[in-house]
Scaffold this motif. Sequence first.
Motif, PDB file in Angstrom:
ATOM      1  N   ALA A  39       0.787  -1.079  -0.047  1.00 60.12           N
ATOM      2  CA  ALA A  39       0.186  -0.054  -0.013  1.00 60.12           C
ATOM      3  C   ALA A  39       1.104   1.291   0.007  1.00 60.12           C
ATOM      4  N   ASP A  40       1.844   1.232   0.987  1.00 60.89           N
ATOM      5  CA  ASP A  40       2.822   2.212   0.629  1.00 60.89           C
ATOM      6  C   ASP A  40       3.599   2.571  -0.611  1.00 60.89           C
ATOM      7  N   GLU A  41       3.900   1.514  -1.081  1.00 57.64           N
ATOM      8  CA  GLU A  41       4.527   1.660  -2.572  1.00 57.64           C
ATOM      9  C   GLU A  41       3.755   2.366  -3.531  1.00 57.64           C
ATOM     10  N   LEU A  42       2.256   1.700  -3.409  1.00 59.04           N
ATOM     11  CA  LEU A  42       1.368   1.999  -4.217  1.00 59.04           C
ATOM     12  C   LEU A  42       1.187   3.981  -3.995  1.00 59.04           C
ATOM     13  N   ARG A  43       1.164   4.191  -2.769  1.00 59.87           N
ATOM     14  CA  ARG A  43       0.826   5.453  -2.488  1.00 59.87           C
ATOM     15  C   ARG A  43       1.964   6.471  -3.381  1.00 59.87           C
ATOM     16  N   PHE A  54      -6.482   6.773  -7.186  1.00 57.86           N
ATOM     17  CA  PHE A  54      -5.815   5.353  -7.687  1.00 57.86           C
ATOM     18  C   PHE A  54      -6.579   4.539  -9.078  1.00 57.86           C
ATOM     19  N   ARG A  55      -7.568   4.997  -9.046  1.00 56.28           N
ATOM     20  CA  ARG A  55      -8.528   4.549 -10.282  1.00 56.28           C
ATOM     21  C   ARG A  55      -7.642   4.956 -11.555  1.00 56.28           C
ATOM     22  N   GLN A  56      -6.883   5.755 -11.565  1.00 55.73           N
ATOM     23  CA  GLN A  56      -6.044   6.275 -13.016  1.00 55.73           C
ATOM     24  C   GLN A  56      -5.007   5.164 -13.034  1.00 55.73           C
ATOM     25  N   LEU A  80     -10.063   1.743  -3.047  1.00 53.49           N
ATOM     26  CA  LEU A  80      -9.331   1.492  -4.321  1.00 53.49           C
ATOM     27  C   LEU A  80      -7.980   0.986  -4.069  1.00 53.49           C
ATOM     28  N   LEU A  81      -7.236   1.534  -3.176  1.00 50.08           N
ATOM     29  CA  LEU A  81      -5.937   1.012  -2.782  1.00 50.08           C
ATOM     30  C   LEU A  81      -6.097  -0.294  -2.074  1.00 50.08           C
ATOM     31  N   HIS A  87      -5.508  -7.372  -5.126  1.00 48.60           N
ATOM     32  CA  HIS A  87      -5.652  -8.061  -6.644  1.00 48.60           C
ATOM     33  C   HIS A  87      -4.677  -6.968  -7.533  1.00 48.60           C
ATOM     34  N   PRO A  88      -3.163  -7.273  -7.539  1.00 46.12           N
ATOM     35  CA  PRO A  88      -2.492  -6.667  -8.281  1.00 46.12           C
ATOM     36  C   PRO A  88      -2.417  -6.676  -9.531  1.00 46.12           C
ATOM     37  N   ALA A  89      -3.197  -7.561 -10.128  1.00 44.66           N
ATOM     38  CA  ALA A  89      -3.648  -7.642 -11.606  1.00 44.66           C
ATOM     39  C   ALA A  89      -4.453  -6.595 -12.053  1.00 44.66           C
ATOM     40  N   LEU A  90      -4.951  -5.871 -11.046  1.00 45.04           N
ATOM     41  CA  LEU A  90      -5.782  -4.532 -11.412  1.00 45.04           C
ATOM     42  C   LEU A  90      -4.731  -3.367 -11.719  1.00 45.04           C
ATOM     43  N   LEU A  91      -3.539  -3.335 -11.496  1.00 49.84           N
ATOM     44  CA  LEU A  91      -2.582  -2.263 -11.796  1.00 49.84           C
ATOM     45  C   LEU A  91      -2.307  -2.406 -13.064  1.00 49.84           C
ATOM     46  N   GLU A  92      -2.548  -1.068 -13.561  1.00 52.23           N
ATOM     47  CA  GLU A  92      -2.152  -0.702 -15.162  1.00 52.23           C
ATOM     48  C   GLU A  92      -0.823  -0.977 -15.283  1.00 52.23           C
TER      49      GLU A  92
END
Length: 115
Positions: A39-43, A54-56, A80-81, A87-92
């Motif tokens: 979560a921190d890395e995604l932020r 995060f939707r973008q 979203l986060l 579900h990392p497959a959701l990452l663009e």
Amino acid sequence: MLTIYHNPRCSKSRETLALLEARGLTPTIITYLTTPPSADELRVLKQKLGFASFRQMMRSKDELFKELGLQEPSVSEEQLLAQLVAHPALLERPLVVKGEQARLGRPPEQVLEIL
């Protein structure tokens, strides 16, 4: 340091990696489906991308995105986060990071902006 969040099964991800390698660059490759970002890395990624939501960063055309109802405006940023973490497959993909900047490789040439 140059990093690519990569899915070897994705043609755009492979094209972006090839584009970097053709320029003599050897990025650190994070195969995010087997080594998902926290979560921190995604932020941090969201900030480096300059995205408001995060939707973008999500594959909005993916069936899972629709099944989870993530297109609904009522879904919060924290929700979203949480779904991206679960579900990392959701990452663009692919995402390329250099220093304090990141770009989505769609199209692959877009990552050249940060090199």
